[in-house]
Scaffold this active site. Sequence first.
Site, PDB file in Angstrom:
ATOM      1  N   PHE A  60       0.806  -1.218   0.000  1.00 22.25           N
ATOM      2  CA  PHE A  60       0.000   0.000   0.000  1.00 22.25           C
ATOM      3  C   PHE A  60       0.846   1.277   0.000  1.00 22.25           C
ATOM      4  O   PHE A  60       0.306   2.372   0.017  1.00 22.25           O
ATOM      5  CB  PHE A  60      -0.970   0.002   1.188  1.00 22.25           C
ATOM      6  CG  PHE A  60      -0.309  -0.166   2.546  1.00 22.25           C
ATOM      7  CD1 PHE A  60       0.314   0.899   3.178  1.00 22.25           C
ATOM      8  CD2 PHE A  60      -0.339  -1.394   3.194  1.00 22.25           C
ATOM      9  CE1 PHE A  60       0.895   0.754   4.433  1.00 22.25           C
ATOM     10  CE2 PHE A  60       0.245  -1.550   4.442  1.00 22.25           C
ATOM     11  CZ  PHE A  60       0.876  -0.477   5.065  1.00 22.25           C
ATOM     12  N   ARG A 107      -5.006   7.381  19.809  1.00 20.10           N
ATOM     13  CA  ARG A 107      -5.299   6.246  18.924  1.00 20.10           C
ATOM     14  C   ARG A 107      -6.725   5.725  19.124  1.00 20.10           C
ATOM     15  O   ARG A 107      -7.385   5.332  18.159  1.00 20.10           O
ATOM     16  CB  ARG A 107      -4.254   5.138  19.094  1.00 20.10           C
ATOM     17  CG  ARG A 107      -2.932   5.518  18.428  1.00 20.10           C
ATOM     18  CD  ARG A 107      -1.827   4.531  18.716  1.00 20.10           C
ATOM     19  NE  ARG A 107      -2.035   3.232  18.102  1.00 20.10           N
ATOM     20  CZ  ARG A 107      -1.741   2.940  16.836  1.00 20.10           C
ATOM     21  NH1 ARG A 107      -1.236   3.868  16.033  1.00 20.10           N
ATOM     22  NH2 ARG A 107      -1.935   1.722  16.374  1.00 20.10           N
ATOM     23  N   HIS A 113      -3.815  10.084  11.396  1.00 20.14           N
ATOM     24  CA  HIS A 113      -2.659   9.300  11.834  1.00 20.14           C
ATOM     25  C   HIS A 113      -2.407   9.543  13.312  1.00 20.14           C
ATOM     26  O   HIS A 113      -2.643  10.653  13.807  1.00 20.14           O
ATOM     27  CB  HIS A 113      -1.408   9.708  11.040  1.00 20.14           C
ATOM     28  CG  HIS A 113      -0.153   9.082  11.572  1.00 20.14           C
ATOM     29  ND1 HIS A 113       0.214   7.802  11.243  1.00 20.14           N
ATOM     30  CD2 HIS A 113       0.773   9.538  12.451  1.00 20.14           C
ATOM     31  CE1 HIS A 113       1.345   7.496  11.894  1.00 20.14           C
ATOM     32  NE2 HIS A 113       1.695   8.540  12.626  1.00 20.14           N
TER      33      HIS A 113
HETATM   34  P1  CMP Z   1      -1.413   5.466   9.311  1.00 20.38           P
HETATM   35  O1  CMP Z   1      -1.857   5.386  10.725  1.00 20.38           O
HETATM   36  O2  CMP Z   1      -1.023   6.816   8.818  1.00 20.38           O
HETATM   37  O3  CMP Z   1      -0.189   4.450   9.091  1.00 20.38           O
HETATM   38  C1  CMP Z   1       0.071   3.815   7.873  1.00 20.38           C
HETATM   39  C2  CMP Z   1      -0.960   4.092   6.816  1.00 20.38           C
HETATM   40  O4  CMP Z   1      -0.948   3.227   5.688  1.00 20.38           O
HETATM   41  C3  CMP Z   1      -2.340   3.909   7.410  1.00 20.38           C
HETATM   42  O5  CMP Z   1      -2.612   4.923   8.351  1.00 20.38           O
HETATM   43  C4  CMP Z   1      -3.193   3.900   6.137  1.00 20.38           C
HETATM   44  O6  CMP Z   1      -3.432   5.206   5.646  1.00 20.38           O
HETATM   45  C5  CMP Z   1      -2.270   3.190   5.152  1.00 20.38           C
HETATM   46  N1  CMP Z   1      -2.664   1.808   4.880  1.00 20.38           N
HETATM   47  C6  CMP Z   1      -3.178   1.352   3.723  1.00 20.38           C
HETATM   48  N2  CMP Z   1      -3.419   0.053   3.751  1.00 20.38           N
HETATM   49  C7  CMP Z   1      -3.056  -0.368   4.960  1.00 20.38           C
HETATM   50  C8  CMP Z   1      -3.072  -1.647   5.589  1.00 20.38           C
HETATM   51  N3  CMP Z   1      -3.520  -2.755   4.969  1.00 20.38           N
HETATM   52  N4  CMP Z   1      -2.629  -1.711   6.858  1.00 20.38           N
HETATM   53  C9  CMP Z   1      -2.169  -0.596   7.493  1.00 20.38           C
HETATM   54  N5  CMP Z   1      -2.129   0.630   6.927  1.00 20.38           N
HETATM   55  C10 CMP Z   1      -2.569   0.742   5.685  1.00 20.38           C
END
Ligand code: CMP
Length: 145
Positions: free
Chosen positions: A56, A84, A117
């Site tokens: 991703f 979170r 995030h």
């Molecule tokens: P974030 O908390 O910013 O950390 C990693 C980011 O990757 C997550 O939020 C999502 O925006 C993105 N992402 C996309 N696909 C996945 C996945 N399968 N698992 C975790 N994060 C993902």
Amino acid sequence: KLEKTLGYIKPDAVDKLGDVLEAISERGLLIAKMRLCKMTENDAFLFYQEHSGKSFMRDLLNYVTQGPVVAFELVGENAINRWRELIGPTDPSKARAEASTSLRARFGTDVTHNGFHGSDSPASASREIEFFFPSSGRNTLPNCV
Ligand code: CMP
């Protein structure tokens, strides 16, 4: 334990800033710092370097660089986990299935376009706070106000 954490609103959810500020205030977290930043591809790659091999990663970089983000340094008791909890599970459809009132349930679209995030550990929080709010004032993340 009094902690600091880094939260940011992703580009497609920046118009929900008012709702986010209300949720932060209701949850009793304090905003110590806040700024609007346009991440370049290189900035985003550095921020998410731990995900560089993931399927991703390309979609994630496109997403978080499509417009400005709003970053916060949040302070409070157990701030890392509390933020979170406030944003909810990574996947907004999972968040909605849990009938959650989290920010991702309310404003997220899908597992990539999840709106928000939050740092996942004290080590990430330190690194990510330094990323958006460099203590040295050096030119590490220039496209911010
Ligand atoms: P974030 O908390 O910013 O950390 C990693 C980011 O990757 C997550 O939020 C999502 O925006 C993105 N992402 C996309 N696909 C996945 C996945 N399968 N698992 C975790 N994060 C993902």
